[in-house]
Design a protein around this motif. Sequence first.
Motif, PDB file in Angstrom:
ATOM      1  N   LYS A  81      36.249  -2.313 -10.509  1.00  0.00           N
ATOM      2  CA  LYS A  81      36.376  -1.444 -11.940  1.00  0.00           C
ATOM      3  C   LYS A  81      37.568  -1.363 -12.300  1.00  0.00           C
ATOM      4  CE  LYS A  81      32.524   1.211 -10.040  1.00  0.00           C
ATOM      5  NZ  LYS A  81      32.167   2.736  -9.561  1.00  0.00           N
ATOM      6  N   LEU A  82      37.635  -1.506 -13.634  1.00  0.00           N
ATOM      7  CA  LEU A  82      38.748  -1.420 -14.332  1.00  0.00           C
ATOM      8  C   LEU A  82      39.365   0.135 -14.510  1.00  0.00           C
ATOM      9  CD1 LEU A  82      37.901  -3.768 -17.151  1.00  0.00           C
ATOM     10  CD2 LEU A  82      39.505  -4.218 -15.470  1.00  0.00           C
ATOM     11  N   PRO A  83      40.730   0.306 -14.506  1.00  0.00           N
ATOM     12  CA  PRO A  83      41.149   1.675 -14.451  1.00  0.00           C
ATOM     13  C   PRO A  83      40.778   2.159 -15.671  1.00  0.00           C
ATOM     14  CG  PRO A  83      43.103   0.202 -14.688  1.00  0.00           C
ATOM     15  CD  PRO A  83      41.712  -0.586 -14.251  1.00  0.00           C
ATOM     16  N   LEU A  84      40.514   3.765 -15.544  1.00  0.00           N
ATOM     17  CA  LEU A  84      40.306   4.552 -16.873  1.00  0.00           C
ATOM     18  C   LEU A  84      41.307   5.694 -16.837  1.00  0.00           C
ATOM     19  CD1 LEU A  84      36.313   5.009 -16.507  1.00  0.00           C
ATOM     20  CD2 LEU A  84      37.853   3.455 -18.116  1.00  0.00           C
ATOM     21  N   LYS A  85      41.777   6.029 -17.948  1.00  0.00           N
ATOM     22  CA  LYS A  85      42.680   7.031 -18.417  1.00  0.00           C
ATOM     23  C   LYS A  85      42.229   8.141 -18.874  1.00  0.00           C
ATOM     24  CE  LYS A  85      47.383   7.865 -20.249  1.00  0.00           C
ATOM     25  NZ  LYS A  85      48.411   7.612 -20.895  1.00  0.00           N
ATOM     26  N   THR A  86      42.121   9.458 -18.029  1.00  0.00           N
ATOM     27  CA  THR A  86      41.210  10.309 -18.716  1.00  0.00           C
ATOM     28  C   THR A  86      42.034  11.482 -18.893  1.00  0.00           C
ATOM     29  OG1 THR A  86      41.465  11.402 -16.260  1.00  0.00           O
ATOM     30  CG2 THR A  86      39.161  10.092 -17.006  1.00  0.00           C
ATOM     31  N   THR A 137      46.349  12.208 -18.624  1.00  0.00           N
ATOM     32  CA  THR A 137      47.234  12.397 -19.565  1.00  0.00           C
ATOM     33  C   THR A 137      47.871  13.710 -19.324  1.00  0.00           C
ATOM     34  OG1 THR A 137      45.714  11.185 -21.083  1.00  0.00           O
ATOM     35  CG2 THR A 137      47.245  12.652 -22.226  1.00  0.00           C
ATOM     36  N   LEU A 138      47.327  14.874 -18.862  1.00  0.00           N
ATOM     37  CA  LEU A 138      47.925  15.995 -18.665  1.00  0.00           C
ATOM     38  C   LEU A 138      48.860  16.009 -17.504  1.00  0.00           C
ATOM     39  CD1 LEU A 138      45.268  18.871 -19.089  1.00  0.00           C
ATOM     40  CD2 LEU A 138      47.203  18.586 -20.080  1.00  0.00           C
ATOM     41  N   ARG A 139      48.453  15.223 -16.496  1.00  0.00           N
ATOM     42  CA  ARG A 139      49.502  14.879 -15.476  1.00  0.00           C
ATOM     43  C   ARG A 139      50.937  14.192 -15.798  1.00  0.00           C
ATOM     44  NH1 ARG A 139      44.889  13.557 -12.408  1.00  0.00           N
ATOM     45  NH2 ARG A 139      44.296  15.220 -10.892  1.00  0.00           N
ATOM     46  N   GLU A 140      50.783  13.260 -16.948  1.00  0.00           N
ATOM     47  CA  GLU A 140      51.839  12.509 -17.286  1.00  0.00           C
ATOM     48  C   GLU A 140      52.645  13.283 -18.201  1.00  0.00           C
ATOM     49  OE1 GLU A 140      50.357   8.930 -19.066  1.00  0.00           O
ATOM     50  OE2 GLU A 140      49.769   8.078 -16.986  1.00  0.00           O
ATOM     51  N   THR A 141      52.190  14.354 -19.136  1.00  0.00           N
ATOM     52  CA  THR A 141      52.961  14.825 -20.214  1.00  0.00           C
ATOM     53  C   THR A 141      53.121  16.530 -19.823  1.00  0.00           C
ATOM     54  OG1 THR A 141      50.765  15.307 -21.378  1.00  0.00           O
ATOM     55  CG2 THR A 141      51.956  13.255 -21.858  1.00  0.00           C
ATOM     56  N   ALA A 201      58.564  19.209 -29.852  1.00  0.00           N
ATOM     57  CA  ALA A 201      58.805  18.566 -31.101  1.00  0.00           C
ATOM     58  C   ALA A 201      58.026  17.312 -31.397  1.00  0.00           C
ATOM     59  CB  ALA A 201      60.399  18.083 -31.439  1.00  0.00           C
ATOM     60  N   GLU A 202      57.377  16.646 -30.364  1.00  0.00           N
ATOM     61  CA  GLU A 202      56.708  15.482 -30.288  1.00  0.00           C
ATOM     62  C   GLU A 202      55.253  15.945 -30.815  1.00  0.00           C
ATOM     63  OE1 GLU A 202      57.058  13.155 -26.944  1.00  0.00           O
ATOM     64  OE2 GLU A 202      59.084  13.328 -26.739  1.00  0.00           O
ATOM     65  N   ARG A 203      54.907  15.131 -31.818  1.00  0.00           N
ATOM     66  CA  ARG A 203      53.573  15.586 -32.468  1.00  0.00           C
ATOM     67  C   ARG A 203      52.379  14.519 -31.963  1.00  0.00           C
ATOM     68  NH1 ARG A 203      53.284  20.147 -32.946  1.00  0.00           N
ATOM     69  NH2 ARG A 203      51.308  19.797 -34.395  1.00  0.00           N
ATOM     70  N   SER A 204      52.462  13.780 -30.831  1.00  0.00           N
ATOM     71  CA  SER A 204      51.685  13.048 -30.410  1.00  0.00           C
ATOM     72  C   SER A 204      50.334  13.525 -29.888  1.00  0.00           C
ATOM     73  CB  SER A 204      51.893  11.712 -29.295  1.00  0.00           C
ATOM     74  OG  SER A 204      52.663  12.560 -28.110  1.00  0.00           O
ATOM     75  N   TRP A 205      49.159  13.167 -29.710  1.00  0.00           N
ATOM     76  CA  TRP A 205      48.075  13.844 -29.197  1.00  0.00           C
ATOM     77  C   TRP A 205      48.313  14.286 -27.807  1.00  0.00           C
ATOM     78  CZ3 TRP A 205      44.650  12.578 -25.426  1.00  0.00           C
ATOM     79  CH2 TRP A 205      44.742  11.302 -25.036  1.00  0.00           C
ATOM     80  N   GLU A 206      48.744  13.417 -26.958  1.00  0.00           N
ATOM     81  CA  GLU A 206      49.117  13.812 -25.384  1.00  0.00           C
ATOM     82  C   GLU A 206      50.145  14.881 -25.474  1.00  0.00           C
ATOM     83  OE1 GLU A 206      49.772  10.628 -26.917  1.00  0.00           O
ATOM     84  OE2 GLU A 206      48.857   9.315 -25.704  1.00  0.00           O
ATOM     85  N   ARG A 231      48.796  22.666 -25.647  1.00  0.00           N
ATOM     86  CA  ARG A 231      47.577  23.479 -25.816  1.00  0.00           C
ATOM     87  C   ARG A 231      47.041  24.112 -24.318  1.00  0.00           C
ATOM     88  NH1 ARG A 231      44.839  20.643 -28.810  1.00  0.00           N
ATOM     89  NH2 ARG A 231      43.472  19.464 -27.307  1.00  0.00           N
ATOM     90  N   TYR A 232      47.030  23.113 -23.175  1.00  0.00           N
ATOM     91  CA  TYR A 232      46.974  23.741 -22.008  1.00  0.00           C
ATOM     92  C   TYR A 232      48.130  24.549 -21.417  1.00  0.00           C
ATOM     93  CZ  TYR A 232      46.282  23.372 -16.907  1.00  0.00           C
ATOM     94  OH  TYR A 232      46.168  23.623 -15.721  1.00  0.00           O
ATOM     95  N   HIS A 233      49.052  24.409 -21.774  1.00  0.00           N
ATOM     96  CA  HIS A 233      50.455  25.248 -21.411  1.00  0.00           C
ATOM     97  C   HIS A 233      50.082  26.656 -21.918  1.00  0.00           C
ATOM     98  CE1 HIS A 233      54.539  26.636 -21.036  1.00  0.00           C
ATOM     99  NE2 HIS A 233      54.611  26.091 -19.932  1.00  0.00           N
ATOM    100  N   GLU A 234      49.746  26.739 -23.200  1.00  0.00           N
ATOM    101  CA  GLU A 234      49.673  28.196 -23.865  1.00  0.00           C
ATOM    102  C   GLU A 234      48.573  28.993 -23.207  1.00  0.00           C
ATOM    103  OE1 GLU A 234      49.175  26.965 -27.847  1.00  0.00           O
ATOM    104  OE2 GLU A 234      51.332  26.807 -28.411  1.00  0.00           O
ATOM    105  N   LYS A 235      47.519  28.169 -22.685  1.00  0.00           N
ATOM    106  CA  LYS A 235      46.398  28.898 -21.968  1.00  0.00           C
ATOM    107  C   LYS A 235      46.778  29.460 -20.567  1.00  0.00           C
ATOM    108  CE  LYS A 235      42.698  26.342 -24.125  1.00  0.00           C
ATOM    109  NZ  LYS A 235      41.675  25.316 -24.012  1.00  0.00           N
ATOM    110  N   LEU A 236      48.012  28.975 -19.965  1.00  0.00           N
ATOM    111  CA  LEU A 236      48.465  29.556 -18.602  1.00  0.00           C
ATOM    112  C   LEU A 236      49.025  30.961 -18.835  1.00  0.00           C
ATOM    113  CD1 LEU A 236      49.818  26.153 -17.105  1.00  0.00           C
ATOM    114  CD2 LEU A 236      47.638  27.105 -16.940  1.00  0.00           C
ATOM    115  N   PHE A 237      48.939  31.716 -17.645  1.00  0.00           N
ATOM    116  CA  PHE A 237      49.800  33.269 -17.775  1.00  0.00           C
ATOM    117  C   PHE A 237      51.101  32.632 -16.644  1.00  0.00           C
ATOM    118  CE2 PHE A 237      45.481  33.798 -18.895  1.00  0.00           C
ATOM    119  CZ  PHE A 237      45.389  34.743 -19.564  1.00  0.00           C
TER     120      PHE A 237
END
Length: 285
Positions: free
Chosen positions: A57-62, A66-70, A81-86, A92-98
Amino acid sequence: MASFTALRNEVFSREHRRQQYTDKLLGLNAYERHKHFIKEYQQYYYGASAASSAGQKLPLKTDNDTLRETYRFIRTEEDDAERSWEQRLAKRYHEKLFKEYCIADMSRYKESRIGMRWRTEKEVISGKGQFECANKKCARKEGLRSYEVNFAYTEAGESKQALVKLRVCPKCSFKLNYRKEKELERKLQRDAKMRKRKRAQDKSRKKSRNKSRERISREERSDEESGEESSDQEEKDSSDVSEDLEGVRRFRKTKSQEGGSDGGRMQETEGKDKEFEPFFKGMFL
């Protein structure tokens, strides 16, 4: 050349298959449709021959990958400052944390490796990390204490540090301070050994001092005994001398009592000696 009936049947069968495929997709939820499309993509478009020949099976990037990397525990202005979708996804995930209290993973506390992360909304609502122990595998609510921990971690190849707050129970508090507790325990053991060695040395010194004191006291007693013997001998000798003197006195007394004629003659001879001395001296002038 195919007849009109054969062409019509082929068109109808194609439309029927398309309708079945559409109905099948409509019966799936979003995640199942995603997996179905990815499977077809791997099978028909992306290296279909290589994957089928290797049987892998070929690897898939979910999105999770992406969250683990960025993802960043503490984001900086450069990250925002970086505006990439990653980066937008990670922000967006970081802003949801307390970010008041942390959740800790203490499964490797004996290696002094403790993982920490911020709380999610679900954990804040349930009280996990504030009214319940912050250890991921502990649910105690009694005896919680707050700690401000210097969290040292490595992220994106860089060593970073951050002060975070944790609320843990006494058992997890020992895990949190395991290295310091072990160092303190080793120090107490070393101190106990040193005290024991010092007591043994003091005991041996005291024993040697007692032995030397006993030896000195024995020597003093022997000197006193020899001194008493010598004093007894001196007294004996002095008594013998006094007896001899007393005997001489008695002898002289008896002689003086025996007769005065001898005493007169002695006086006469003494007078003659006195007269002869100047004559004798004149012979040698």
